[in-house]
Design an enzyme around this catalytic site. Structure first.
Site, PDB file in Angstrom:
ATOM      1  N   TYR A 330       0.839  -1.200   0.000  1.00 55.10           N
ATOM      2  CA  TYR A 330       0.000   0.000   0.000  1.00 55.10           C
ATOM      3  C   TYR A 330       0.876   1.253   0.000  1.00 55.10           C
ATOM      4  CZ  TYR A 330      -3.913   3.049   1.189  1.00 55.10           C
ATOM      5  OH  TYR A 330      -4.870   4.029   1.168  1.00 55.10           O
ATOM      6  N   CYS A 692      -3.534  36.071 -33.016  1.00 53.85           N
ATOM      7  CA  CYS A 692      -4.461  35.742 -31.936  1.00 53.85           C
ATOM      8  C   CYS A 692      -3.950  36.344 -30.636  1.00 53.85           C
ATOM      9  CB  CYS A 692      -4.643  34.225 -31.818  1.00 53.85           C
ATOM     10  SG  CYS A 692      -3.147  33.351 -31.335  1.00 53.85           S
ATOM     11  N   CYS A 694      -2.450  35.044 -28.164  1.00 57.32           N
ATOM     12  CA  CYS A 694      -1.129  34.586 -27.732  1.00 57.32           C
ATOM     13  C   CYS A 694      -0.070  34.914 -28.787  1.00 57.32           C
ATOM     14  CB  CYS A 694      -1.129  33.101 -27.381  1.00 57.32           C
ATOM     15  SG  CYS A 694      -1.868  32.017 -28.604  1.00 57.32           S
ATOM     16  N   CYS A 717      -7.567  30.693 -32.859  1.00 56.02           N
ATOM     17  CA  CYS A 717      -6.201  30.778 -32.312  1.00 56.02           C
ATOM     18  C   CYS A 717      -5.275  29.871 -33.122  1.00 56.02           C
ATOM     19  CB  CYS A 717      -6.189  30.364 -30.845  1.00 56.02           C
ATOM     20  SG  CYS A 717      -4.555  30.130 -30.139  1.00 56.02           S
ATOM     21  N   CYS A 723      -5.527  30.487 -26.375  1.00 60.07           N
ATOM     22  CA  CYS A 723      -6.085  31.756 -25.900  1.00 60.07           C
ATOM     23  C   CYS A 723      -7.560  31.906 -26.236  1.00 60.07           C
ATOM     24  CB  CYS A 723      -5.297  32.929 -26.466  1.00 60.07           C
ATOM     25  SG  CYS A 723      -5.430  33.083 -28.279  1.00 60.07           S
TER      26      CYS A 723
END
Length: 788
Positions: A330, A692, A694, A717, A723
């Site tokens: 575990y 765009c 970005c 974009c 973006c």
């Protein structure tokens, strides 16, 4: 025949346990949930033949939430949430699992819980018990305790069934309720305010969590230490000597360094006046390099981060898969002590066939295992160790983590590395210098543990009282350097030290503050706070709160532990913590201008700044407030599996329409429609294609789907939609861009005139006084005014 219903935490666990206990003879049939199968086989239990029915849940099946009357973010004053009624009920995603449990338990006389043996597992177990006892109140209930999915472990668990522990489950109930109340109040409060004042996206949740914020606080504190660090010059003297045989030796100054130039220069001049070195002392001693202690969760996460470049969250996901395959024990444990009853020889024997470490494992068997134990035990699970050798192909990440666990285990049960260390001390003009060398005699654990290094460094032979003239003596100037930003291993170590979260939740909290865009990991894999994280921590720190410090959460973790041990009452702990955080919230609301000032430093004055970019798309989180253990992962990674245990509030307010925290009591006057914003020219490339958001070249596409826009051109974009830029080529809306001789305008979200209505502010001269949000008396509107 006596029928026994066995319920595991996940389908993979139920399937593996049934396969092992039935020796591959279990039959399978469908339940109401397609993700949670039912496995049946005959078994000898309670000294009689029984029919075993194994099924599973998918983590938590119940949800703690407010009633519908308190779900509106804009209409409910957040301070009310500290006392609002809550309800715990089966989540929508678990209704099919509920049907399966109720149908199966009706035919059974005994219920055995096989959930993970930690706090969350115990709480999930009681959710199962409560559902089953509602159908069959008199059913016998047992708890199976196991640490690995192997036949011996499962059979041993059935031979030693115990009663479930209500105290452990109660501690989780307290934690869940506190996380809900505290997280909801602070999250709604700061989200709505910052959206309204600083232009954050209406879909962006700016969450607060009592583990999440201290985790962020560690990162911000180290970042500020580095930013505010003042470099200080220092001077030191170095000595080097090359013997006649060509051997080289470097001596370090016993004073290390001085922060004043003149005293160092004086000492240097004294040395240069008489630079004869005399050997004053030679010491040789045995030197041991300790093998690693038994592996617990925190150490596994730190090692995986440092050595495998694997995040804590990824480490736990991979470890869970290895556990479900029965390859390791575990993976959530605080124990680093191997109990005496564990026979380590078979575990080592499993590894002797591997070409990488098989020969080493055989030598450990020949010498006998001698584990190096730590000092901690959670009295539930042993340290993490391999349980068997893989009989099928593993993924790359699974193989890397399995190898780390195996190498760590074999190193732990072997011997320390041994060497001889020699230290030589010399004196020049009454100043002392030292040199150290190391010869490794026995590598021992280093042969298998490739993550540790112990380098040899030979020294020339010197005799006591020998004199020599150094080859080089220098006075070197340097300067102090700021502390490094935190790595994930550093952060986990701080969380462990200060009691923030548990070994099972550290990775979730770290992932959450990255999802919320409070921090990021740089190219060097170190954490840097984002502007939002800096502003939040700075604002709350100016209020004098410890919200970004570990003290409040560490106190709660200590009280939760006391509940588990039976030394604290759940109701008393819950009331104390609610009262404490309510008072912090009231003071926060009264001083909220300090948070505004801090955010202004990073995002500009309220209302005068462009909205910050929204966070990038993230996978589903473990809850809206980030402080819940994620025990609801989809089985086998299926995307359409059950969702988060704590859903987002059903309504995300538009903050231009609904000022936060003011219950709507009467029709409010409207203000004139705002003038249209000035058009902004969007840049284009040399071919006239717009950029765009970005700053990448947008992509021109055409609608192909049947409908009113079929054949219509638009721009998206050009950077994988990072973006979310979108513009119809032939439509004018708000912002223009130029392509050659044509002008286009960018599309976007727009408010209708009717939606720009304003609620009455606290300063409305309508002759009516507002009621206080706390005591409901008129004239005490300071709290309401500060809160909005």
């Amino acid at each position: 025949m006596h029928r026994v219903l066995n319920v595991a935490e996940k389908n993979d666990a139920a399937k593996s346990l049934a396969r092992l206990l039935s020796k591959n003879s279990a039959s399978m049939r469908e339940g109401f949930s397609k993700f949670n199968k039912i496995y049946e086989f005959n078994y000898q239990l309670f000294n009689q033949p029984v029919q075993m029915t194994f099924t599973s849940v998918s983590g938590h099946i119940m949800n703690c939430d407010f009633t519908s009357t308190h779900n509106s973010w804009a209409q409910v004053d957040p301070v009310v949430l500290f006392d609002a009624p809550i309800q715990k009920k089966v989540t929508d995603r678990a209704t099919d699992i509920e049907k399966t449990l109720k149908r199966e338990v009706a035919r059974c006389q005994t219920l055995i819980i096989w959930t993970d043996c930690d706090r969350e597992g115990e709480n999930i177990g009681y959710e199962i018990i409560d559902l089953c006892q509602a159908v069959k109140p008199g059913i016998k209930v047992y708890r199976a305790r196991f640490s690995e999915i192997t036949y011996s472990s499962a059979a041993r668990a059935l031979s030693n069934l115990i009663q479930p522990d209500r105290r452990i489950s109660a501690a989780v109930d307290v934690r869940q309720e506190l996380d809900l109340r505290i997280g909801a109040a602070f999250t709604r409060f700061q989200t709505l305010r910052l959206q309204r004042l600083f232009g954050f996206d209406s879909k962006q949740v700016i969450s607060y969590g009592s583990c999440q914020f201290p985790t962020l606080g560690f990162i911000v504190e180290r970042y500020l230490q580095r930013e505010n660090f003042i470099r200080e010059p220092f001077w030191k003297i170095t000595v080097e000597h090359q013997t006649e045989s060509g051997e080289f030796c470097e001596f370090t100054w016993e004073r290390v360094r001085l922060f004043e130039h003149q005293p160092c220069l004086m000492i240097y001049d004294m040395i240069m006046d008489e630079p004869l070195a005399k050997v004053m002392d030679i010491k040789s001693k045995n030197k041991s390099k300790w093998r690693p202690a038994a592996l617990d969760t925190v150490e596994m996460e730190k090692l995986a981060s440092r050595k495998l470049r694997m995040t804590g969250k990824k480490t736990m996901e991979v470890a869970e898969k290895l556990y479900m395959k029965g390859l390791i024990s575990y993976p959530r444990t605080e124990t680093n002590i191997f109990p005496n009853e564990i026979n380590l020889n078979p575990l080592i024997q499993n590894q002797i066939g591997d070409q990488r470490w098989g020969a080493f494992a055989q030598r450990v068997l020949n010498d006998g295992p001698h584990p190096r134990n730590g000092k901690n035990s959670d009295k539930a699970h042993p340290p993490i160790h391999p349980t068997r050798y893989p009989d099928s192909q593993l993924t790359e990440d699974e193989n890397k983590l399995y190898e780390l666990v195996v190498r760590h285990f074999l190193a732990c049960v072997s011997k320390d590395a041994q060497g001889d260390e020699t230290t030589i001390k010399v004196e020049i003009a009454n100043e002392k210098f030292n040199a150290s060398g190391l010869i490794i005699r026995e590598r021992n654990y280093l042969e298998v543990y490739i993550y540790d290094k112990w380098s040899e460094k030979s020294l020339p032979l010197y005799d006591l009282n020998q004199t020599f003239y150094p080859t080089k003596i220098e006075m070197v100037q340097g300067e102090t350097t700021p502390p490094q930003l935190l790595t994930e291993a550093d952060l986990i170590a701080l969380m462990e030290k200060h009691g923030i979260g548990t070994d099972a939740t550290h990775a979730e909290h770290i992932a959450k503050i990255q999802e919320r865009v409070y921090t990021k990991m740089n190219a060097e894999r170190r954490f840097e706070p984002e502007k939002l994280g800096l502003g939040l921590c700075e604002g709350y720190d100016k209020m004098g709160h410890a919200l970004s410090k570990p003290f409040l959460r560490a106190e709660l973790e200590s009280q939760l532990k006391a509940i588990c041990e039976g030394t604290a009452q759940p109701a008393a702990v819950l009331r104390e913590q609610i009262d404490k955080y309510r008072q912090v919230f009231i003071v926060t609301a009264a001083q909220i201008k300090k948070l505004d000032d801090a955010m202004t430093k990073y995002f500009g004055a309220p209302g005068q700044n462009p909205p910050p970019p929204p966070p990038p798309p993230r996978p589903p989180s473990s809850g809206p407030f980030g402080d819940r253990t994620n025990r609801n992962q989809p089985p086998n990674g299926r995307a359409n599996a059950p969702q988060n245990r704590q859903p987002q509030p059903s309504r995300a307010p538009n903050n231009n329409n609904n000022p936060p925290f003011r219950p709507q009591q009467q029709q409010q006057p409207t203000r004139p429609a705002r003038p249209m914003q000035q058009e902004q020219i969007r840049p284009t490339n040399s071919s006239g294609i717009p950029k765009c958001n970005c700053n990448a070249d947008a992509k021109e596409l055409t609608v192909k789907k049947d409908g009113p826009n079929k054949g219509r051109s638009f721009f998206r974009c050009g950077n994988n939609d990072n973006c979310n830029f979108f513009a119809w080529k032939d439509e004018s809306t708000t912002a223009t861009f130029q392509t050659g001789g044509n002008t286009y305008r960018q599309g976007g979200n727009h408010q209708s005139t009717s939606s720009r209505k304003r609620r009455s502010s606290d300063n409305d001269e309508d002759g009516k006084q507002r009621k206080c949000g706390l005591c409901k008396e008129t004239g005490k509107d300071a709290y309401i005014r500060q809160a909005t």
